[in-house]
Scaffold this motif. Structure first.
Motif, PDB file in Angstrom:
ATOM      1  N   PHE A 158       0.938  -1.300   0.228  1.00 14.81           N
ATOM      2  CA  PHE A 158       0.113  -0.187   0.179  1.00 14.81           C
ATOM      3  C   PHE A 158       1.125   1.171  -0.031  1.00 14.81           C
ATOM      4  CE2 PHE A 158      -2.220   3.514   1.865  1.00 14.81           C
ATOM      5  CZ  PHE A 158      -3.551   3.185   1.485  1.00 14.81           C
ATOM      6  N   ALA A 159       1.735   0.986   0.691  1.00 10.62           N
ATOM      7  CA  ALA A 159       2.709   2.211   1.233  1.00 10.62           C
ATOM      8  C   ALA A 159       3.457   2.966  -0.215  1.00 10.62           C
ATOM      9  CB  ALA A 159       3.375   2.875   2.465  1.00 10.62           C
ATOM     10  N   ASP A 160       4.260   1.711  -0.998  1.00 12.26           N
ATOM     11  CA  ASP A 160       4.979   2.137  -1.693  1.00 12.26           C
ATOM     12  C   ASP A 160       3.659   2.836  -3.160  1.00 12.26           C
ATOM     13  OD1 ASP A 160       7.378   1.576  -0.332  1.00 12.26           O
ATOM     14  OD2 ASP A 160       7.307  -0.510  -1.191  1.00 12.26           O
ATOM     15  N   ALA A 161       2.652   1.943  -3.370  1.00 12.02           N
ATOM     16  CA  ALA A 161       2.244   2.554  -4.294  1.00 12.02           C
ATOM     17  C   ALA A 161       2.127   3.707  -4.112  1.00 12.02           C
ATOM     18  CB  ALA A 161       1.075   1.406  -4.598  1.00 12.02           C
ATOM     19  N   LEU A 162       1.371   4.341  -2.998  1.00 14.91           N
ATOM     20  CA  LEU A 162       0.555   5.410  -2.791  1.00 14.91           C
ATOM     21  C   LEU A 162       1.463   6.469  -3.534  1.00 14.91           C
ATOM     22  CD1 LEU A 162      -1.458   6.025   0.622  1.00 14.91           C
ATOM     23  CD2 LEU A 162       0.277   8.230  -0.724  1.00 14.91           C
ATOM     24  N   ALA A 163       2.519   5.965  -2.235  1.00 14.34           N
ATOM     25  CA  ALA A 163       4.090   7.535  -2.956  1.00 14.34           C
ATOM     26  C   ALA A 163       4.259   7.542  -4.447  1.00 14.34           C
ATOM     27  CB  ALA A 163       4.952   6.995  -1.999  1.00 14.34           C
ATOM     28  N   ASP A 164       4.395   5.981  -5.043  1.00 14.91           N
ATOM     29  CA  ASP A 164       4.989   6.091  -6.811  1.00 14.91           C
ATOM     30  C   ASP A 164       3.106   7.100  -6.674  1.00 14.91           C
ATOM     31  OD1 ASP A 164       5.763   4.878  -8.497  1.00 14.91           O
ATOM     32  OD2 ASP A 164       4.412   3.044  -8.241  1.00 14.91           O
ATOM     33  N   THR A 190      -3.650  -6.625  -4.104  1.00 11.93           N
ATOM     34  CA  THR A 190      -4.785  -5.461  -3.465  1.00 11.93           C
ATOM     35  C   THR A 190      -4.043  -4.054  -2.684  1.00 11.93           C
ATOM     36  OG1 THR A 190      -5.360  -6.888  -1.756  1.00 11.93           O
ATOM     37  CG2 THR A 190      -6.231  -7.388  -3.592  1.00 11.93           C
ATOM     38  N   GLY A 191      -3.360  -4.770  -2.205  1.00 10.92           N
ATOM     39  CA  GLY A 191      -3.154  -3.238  -1.216  1.00 10.92           C
ATOM     40  C   GLY A 191      -2.213  -2.218  -2.168  1.00 10.92           C
ATOM     41  N   ALA A 192      -1.787  -2.798  -2.578  1.00 11.00           N
ATOM     42  CA  ALA A 192      -1.028  -1.744  -3.657  1.00 11.00           C
ATOM     43  C   ALA A 192      -1.900  -0.794  -4.538  1.00 11.00           C
ATOM     44  CB  ALA A 192      -0.413  -2.334  -4.758  1.00 11.00           C
ATOM     45  N   ALA A 193      -2.909  -1.757  -5.255  1.00 14.56           N
ATOM     46  CA  ALA A 193      -3.753  -1.295  -5.869  1.00 14.56           C
ATOM     47  C   ALA A 193      -4.566  -0.028  -5.072  1.00 14.56           C
ATOM     48  CB  ALA A 193      -4.696  -2.116  -6.427  1.00 14.56           C
ATOM     49  N   ALA A 232      -2.303   9.448   5.102  1.00 18.86           N
ATOM     50  CA  ALA A 232      -1.740   9.764   3.890  1.00 18.86           C
ATOM     51  C   ALA A 232      -1.153  11.481   3.734  1.00 18.86           C
ATOM     52  CB  ALA A 232      -2.034   9.577   1.862  1.00 18.86           C
ATOM     53  N   LEU A 233      -2.270  12.286   4.114  1.00 16.62           N
ATOM     54  CA  LEU A 233      -2.615  13.812   3.820  1.00 16.62           C
ATOM     55  C   LEU A 233      -1.346  14.420   4.869  1.00 16.62           C
ATOM     56  CD1 LEU A 233      -5.285  15.067   2.959  1.00 16.62           C
ATOM     57  CD2 LEU A 233      -3.667  15.324   1.779  1.00 16.62           C
ATOM     58  N   SER A 234      -1.389  13.287   5.974  1.00 20.49           N
ATOM     59  CA  SER A 234      -0.295  13.965   7.422  1.00 20.49           C
ATOM     60  C   SER A 234       1.307  14.021   7.328  1.00 20.49           C
ATOM     61  CB  SER A 234      -0.893  13.027   8.935  1.00 20.49           C
ATOM     62  OG  SER A 234      -1.914  13.741   9.214  1.00 20.49           O
TER      63      SER A 234
END
Length: 260
Positions: A158-164, A190-193, A232-234
């Protein structure tokens, strides 16, 4: 429940609130003090859902005979129809649905001096700039509606895809490709999605949250999305608070009911 309790409960109902989000229709019964007595839900509008409740009705759902009110304006009209009007932005064209209007009104009822951006985290994301008690402008982005329910989670990847996708939103479809194939997927996929969709959502709305005070309100159509978004915004240094979207909806309906 005793023989007289059903009648007592029915007699206590002072007014009824209807609200409709994409895929979720809700009816609520309230007593004179504004306390919620009962809530019923259905996947789409069904008047029979509250046919046994005899009380005045206020509604936050699109009605063909109720014209939207143009922005900028306060979320609630001074008086009029028991159906809460939508809000309409001319450029770029956008409609703020009545249930979203009610949530904004509920926020302002609790925080009348709020000056910043409210982020309604539903199947789509609505970003609304509020100032001096008015909705000044809005934008809408695709969000949780892009994902199957199993992907709406903070899973591995999740975190890596969000940053990407926050830095390179054009990579969104690459992360969604496995989900689109509609097959059994590992949690990391699914977490990355989910992370990719949230990252692209934030990238698209960056002019709205950068340097702003943001209040993220969860909606029943995308549970947990506001908490992920607030985190994510924080991480981007944004002053963000997570609020209760359902409580805001009830407060907004109550404020509107008081005017009608």
């Amino acid at each position: 429940m005793g023989p007289g309790q059903t009648g007592d409960r029915m007699a206590a109902i002072a007014w009824i609130a209807l609200s409709e989000d994409p895929g979720l229709f809700q009816t609520r019964a309230f007593d004179m003090s504004g306390t919620q007595i009962e809530r019923r839900t259905a996947p789409k509008g069904d008047a029979a859902l509250c046919a046994d409740w005899q009380a005045p009705v206020v509604a936050a759902r699109l009605h063909p005979d109720v014209a939207p009110r143009p922005l900028p304006c306060a979320p609630l009209p001074d008086a009029g129809s028991p159906d809460l009007p939508a809000l309409q932005q001319a450029t770029p064209p956008e409609i703020v649905h009545p249930a979203e209007v009610a949530r904004i009104a509920g926020l302002l009822a609790a925080q009348p001096q709020f000056d910043g951006v409210v982020w309604l985290c539903g199947a789509t994301s609505l970003w609304a700039h509020l100032s001096a008690g008015e909705v000044v402008s809005v934008t809408r982005t695709a969000s949780a509606a892009l994902l199957p329910p199993a992907a709406r989670c903070d899973g591995p990847g999740f975190a890596d895809a969000l940053a990407d996708c926050l830095s390179r939103p054009e990579r969104l479809l690459r992360h969604l490709a496995p989900v689109a194939e509609d097959r059994a997927l590992p949690e990391a996929t699914t977490g990355a999605a989910a992370g990719a969709v949230l990252g692209a959502d934030l990238a698209a709305a960056k002019p709205w949250w950068l340097g702003q005070q943001v209040l993220a309100l969860d909606c029943a159509t995308a549970p947990g999305w506001a908490a992920l978004g607030a985190q994510a915004l924080s991480a981007q240094g944004v002053q963000v608070t997570q609020g209760d979207g359902e409580a805001a909806l009830v407060a907004g309906l109550a404020a509107f009911g008081g005017r009608t």
